[in-house]
Design a protein around this motif. Structure first.
Motif, mmCIF file in Angstrom:
data_model
loop_
_atom_site.group_PDB
_atom_site.id
_atom_site.type_symbol
_atom_site.label_atom_id
_atom_site.label_comp_id
_atom_site.label_asym_id
_atom_site.label_seq_id
_atom_site.Cartn_x
_atom_site.Cartn_y
_atom_site.Cartn_z
ATOM 1 N N ASN A 53 -17.022 -48.002 22.791
ATOM 2 C CA ASN A 53 -16.810 -46.753 23.120
ATOM 3 C C ASN A 53 -15.077 -46.600 23.226
ATOM 4 O OD1 ASN A 53 -19.683 -46.119 23.784
ATOM 5 N ND2 ASN A 53 -18.974 -46.432 25.985
ATOM 6 N N PHE A 54 -14.472 -47.075 23.383
ATOM 7 C CA PHE A 54 -12.683 -46.614 23.681
ATOM 8 C C PHE A 54 -12.524 -46.559 22.157
ATOM 9 C CE2 PHE A 54 -12.604 -50.244 27.115
ATOM 10 C CZ PHE A 54 -12.568 -49.669 27.729
ATOM 11 N N PHE A 55 -12.955 -47.474 21.395
ATOM 12 C CA PHE A 55 -12.810 -47.000 19.716
ATOM 13 C C PHE A 55 -13.623 -45.910 19.393
ATOM 14 C CE2 PHE A 55 -13.931 -46.834 15.310
ATOM 15 C CZ PHE A 55 -12.821 -47.423 14.352
ATOM 16 N N ASP A 56 -14.674 -45.532 19.469
ATOM 17 C CA ASP A 56 -15.153 -44.139 20.382
ATOM 18 C C ASP A 56 -14.649 -42.935 19.766
ATOM 19 O OD1 ASP A 56 -17.020 -45.560 18.559
ATOM 20 O OD2 ASP A 56 -18.956 -45.760 19.578
ATOM 21 N N GLN A 57 -14.010 -42.882 21.231
ATOM 22 C CA GLN A 57 -13.220 -42.128 22.043
ATOM 23 C C GLN A 57 -11.602 -42.086 20.958
ATOM 24 O OE1 GLN A 57 -14.207 -40.625 24.366
ATOM 25 N NE2 GLN A 57 -13.137 -39.294 23.823
ATOM 26 N N ALA A 58 -11.007 -42.818 20.490
ATOM 27 C CA ALA A 58 -10.128 -43.242 19.655
ATOM 28 C C ALA A 58 -10.367 -41.988 18.539
ATOM 29 C CB ALA A 58 -8.998 -44.095 19.202
ATOM 30 N N VAL A 59 -11.121 -42.744 18.323
ATOM 31 C CA VAL A 59 -11.311 -41.463 16.249
ATOM 32 C C VAL A 59 -12.117 -39.967 16.675
ATOM 33 C CG1 VAL A 59 -13.852 -41.475 14.703
ATOM 34 C CG2 VAL A 59 -12.644 -43.402 15.265
ATOM 35 N N LEU A 60 -12.076 -39.802 17.893
ATOM 36 C CA LEU A 60 -13.307 -38.956 18.197
ATOM 37 C C LEU A 60 -11.600 -38.088 18.100
ATOM 38 C CD1 LEU A 60 -16.312 -39.273 20.302
ATOM 39 C CD2 LEU A 60 -16.049 -37.964 18.190
ATOM 40 N N GLU A 61 -10.906 -38.620 19.006
ATOM 41 C CA GLU A 61 -10.044 -37.545 19.460
ATOM 42 C C GLU A 61 -8.758 -37.319 18.204
ATOM 43 O OE1 GLU A 61 -10.521 -36.263 22.412
ATOM 44 O OE2 GLU A 61 -10.243 -37.781 24.341
ATOM 45 N N TRP A 62 -8.991 -38.053 17.581
ATOM 46 C CA TRP A 62 -7.534 -38.633 16.296
ATOM 47 C C TRP A 62 -8.036 -37.292 15.418
ATOM 48 C CZ3 TRP A 62 -7.606 -37.860 11.210
ATOM 49 C CH2 TRP A 62 -6.994 -38.738 10.146
ATOM 50 N N CYS A 63 -9.756 -37.211 15.108
ATOM 51 C CA CYS A 63 -10.285 -36.213 14.865
ATOM 52 C C CYS A 63 -10.137 -34.232 14.741
ATOM 53 C CB CYS A 63 -11.995 -36.867 14.556
ATOM 54 S SG CYS A 63 -12.002 -37.607 13.489
ATOM 55 N N LYS A 64 -10.194 -34.326 16.086
ATOM 56 C CA LYS A 64 -9.784 -33.524 17.115
ATOM 57 C C LYS A 64 -8.244 -32.789 16.709
ATOM 58 C CE LYS A 64 -12.083 -33.929 21.186
ATOM 59 N NZ LYS A 64 -12.325 -34.825 22.666
ATOM 60 N N LEU A 65 -7.557 -33.576 16.244
ATOM 61 C CA LEU A 65 -6.392 -33.229 15.984
ATOM 62 C C LEU A 65 -5.969 -33.192 14.742
ATOM 63 C CD1 LEU A 65 -5.140 -35.715 18.876
ATOM 64 C CD2 LEU A 65 -5.094 -33.217 18.929
ATOM 65 N N PHE A 66 -6.266 -34.706 13.861
ATOM 66 C CA PHE A 66 -6.203 -34.336 12.139
ATOM 67 C C PHE A 66 -7.275 -34.052 11.212
ATOM 68 C CE2 PHE A 66 -2.560 -36.750 13.958
ATOM 69 C CZ PHE A 66 -1.367 -36.255 13.419
ATOM 70 N N ALA A 67 -8.843 -33.775 11.730
ATOM 71 C CA ALA A 67 -9.542 -33.508 10.891
ATOM 72 C C ALA A 67 -10.325 -32.138 10.828
ATOM 73 C CB ALA A 67 -11.130 -35.054 11.508
ATOM 74 N N ASP A 68 -10.730 -31.476 11.970
ATOM 75 C CA ASP A 68 -11.029 -30.645 12.143
ATOM 76 C C ASP A 68 -10.025 -29.587 12.415
ATOM 77 O OD1 ASP A 68 -13.516 -32.511 13.702
ATOM 78 O OD2 ASP A 68 -12.444 -31.980 15.382
ATOM 79 N N LYS A 69 -10.132 -28.698 10.806
ATOM 80 C CA LYS A 69 -9.480 -27.798 10.723
ATOM 81 C C LYS A 69 -8.890 -26.102 11.371
ATOM 82 C CE LYS A 69 -7.932 -29.471 5.871
ATOM 83 N NZ LYS A 69 -7.848 -29.895 4.802
ATOM 84 N N LYS A 70 -10.819 -25.964 11.681
ATOM 85 C CA LYS A 70 -11.187 -24.783 12.300
ATOM 86 C C LYS A 70 -10.985 -25.059 14.329
ATOM 87 C CE LYS A 70 -14.540 -22.964 9.155
ATOM 88 N NZ LYS A 70 -15.549 -23.021 8.602
ATOM 89 N N GLY A 71 -10.552 -26.391 14.679
ATOM 90 C CA GLY A 71 -10.427 -26.814 15.550
ATOM 91 C C GLY A 71 -8.869 -25.940 16.293
ATOM 92 N N LYS A 72 -8.809 -26.464 18.130
ATOM 93 C CA LYS A 72 -8.220 -25.314 18.851
ATOM 94 C C LYS A 72 -6.754 -26.094 18.520
ATOM 95 C CE LYS A 72 -10.633 -22.646 21.547
ATOM 96 N NZ LYS A 72 -11.656 -22.073 20.175
ATOM 97 N N HIS A 73 -6.752 -27.406 17.954
ATOM 98 C CA HIS A 73 -5.766 -28.785 18.363
ATOM 99 C C HIS A 73 -5.159 -29.169 17.075
ATOM 100 C CE1 HIS A 73 -8.527 -29.115 21.971
ATOM 101 N NE2 HIS A 73 -7.517 -28.425 22.529
ATOM 102 N N TYR A 74 -6.023 -28.535 16.601
ATOM 103 C CA TYR A 74 -5.423 -28.775 14.714
ATOM 104 C C TYR A 74 -4.326 -28.742 14.466
ATOM 105 C CZ TYR A 74 -5.458 -29.700 9.516
ATOM 106 O OH TYR A 74 -5.454 -30.059 8.615
ATOM 107 N N TRP A 75 -3.462 -30.003 14.112
ATOM 108 C CA TRP A 75 -1.864 -29.963 13.545
ATOM 109 C C TRP A 75 -1.804 -28.505 12.749
ATOM 110 C CZ3 TRP A 75 0.076 -29.681 9.222
ATOM 111 C CH2 TRP A 75 -0.924 -30.098 7.957
ATOM 112 N N GLY A 76 -2.425 -27.672 12.071
ATOM 113 C CA GLY A 76 -2.049 -27.246 10.866
ATOM 114 C C GLY A 76 -2.045 -25.821 11.940
ATOM 115 N N LYS A 77 -2.781 -25.657 13.179
ATOM 116 C CA LYS A 77 -2.596 -24.537 14.550
ATOM 117 C C LYS A 77 -1.279 -24.248 15.033
ATOM 118 C CE LYS A 77 -6.740 -23.328 13.614
ATOM 119 N NZ LYS A 77 -8.531 -22.916 13.821
ATOM 120 N N ILE A 78 -1.194 -25.981 15.089
ATOM 121 C CA ILE A 78 0.118 -25.996 16.875
ATOM 122 C C ILE A 78 1.400 -26.620 16.247
ATOM 123 C CG2 ILE A 78 0.677 -27.446 18.402
ATOM 124 C CD1 ILE A 78 -2.062 -26.184 18.918
#
Length: 177
Positions: A53-78
């Motif tokens: 679960n620790f691994f899975d959560q790390a992947v989920l958090e990373w994807c919010k920041l680097f993989a979800d271009k439409k997401g609110k926390h994506y680096w390209g929006k910040i």
């Protein structure tokens, strides 16, 4: 009665990005502390579940920041200067844009095929996380150096490496009990 929500301020968004970075680091440290040479230190169902679960959560958090271009926390929006951010990110991780996109897709595959959904793949895929960690470190430092104008991250760790080490030691002590 439904009331109109006030939009989140830029400082609140930056704090949320910082929060995701810190949680990524904590979860990665906790995961790694439970492993030795790729083998779980404790294999009973509780520790196996917690560790993965620790691994899975790390992947989920990373994807919010680097993989979800439409997401609110994506680096390209910040990031205030996206082209400079991407150039320096790629320099930091020693990849070009195409190589980075391949890496992003690896983490997205792990998230999409195994973590968020259980597709028909026969084998779990756990990508190597060193590059993901470097991305998070870079993003976090960028927040501190360029986007923390109102000091909205004052109560966050100033150094993710020190924070990682503390989390790793904390988890290591738990795994040894």
């Amino acid at each position: 009665m439904i009331t109109k929500k006030e939009p989140i301020t830029r400082d609140e968004r930056i704090r949320r990005v910082g929060f995701l970075c810190v949680h990524f680091v904590r979860n990665l440290a906790f995961y790694r502390a439970g492993m030795e040479n790729g083998i779980l230190l404790k294999t009973n169902p509780f520790w196996r579940t917690a560790n993965f679960n620790f691994f899975d959560q790390a992947v989920l958090e990373w994807c919010k920041l680097f993989a979800d271009k439409k997401g609110k926390h994506y680096w390209g929006k910040i990031a205030t200067d996206c082209s400079k951010f991407q150039i320096f990110l790629c320099e930091t991780i020693r990849m070009d844009n195409d190589e980075f996109e391949v890496y992003v897709n690896e983490l997205r595959k792990s998230r999409d095929k195994f973590i968020a959904h259980l597709d028909s793949e026969r084998h779990d895929y756990r990508p190597h996380m060193d590059i993901a960690y470097k991305c998070i470190e870079y993003y976090y430092q960028h927040l501190f150096n360029h986007d923390n104008k109102q000091n909205c991250l004052s109560d966050f760790p100033s150094d993710l490496k020190v924070f990682y080490d503390k989390c790793f030691q904390l988890a290591e002590a738990e795994y040894k009990t």
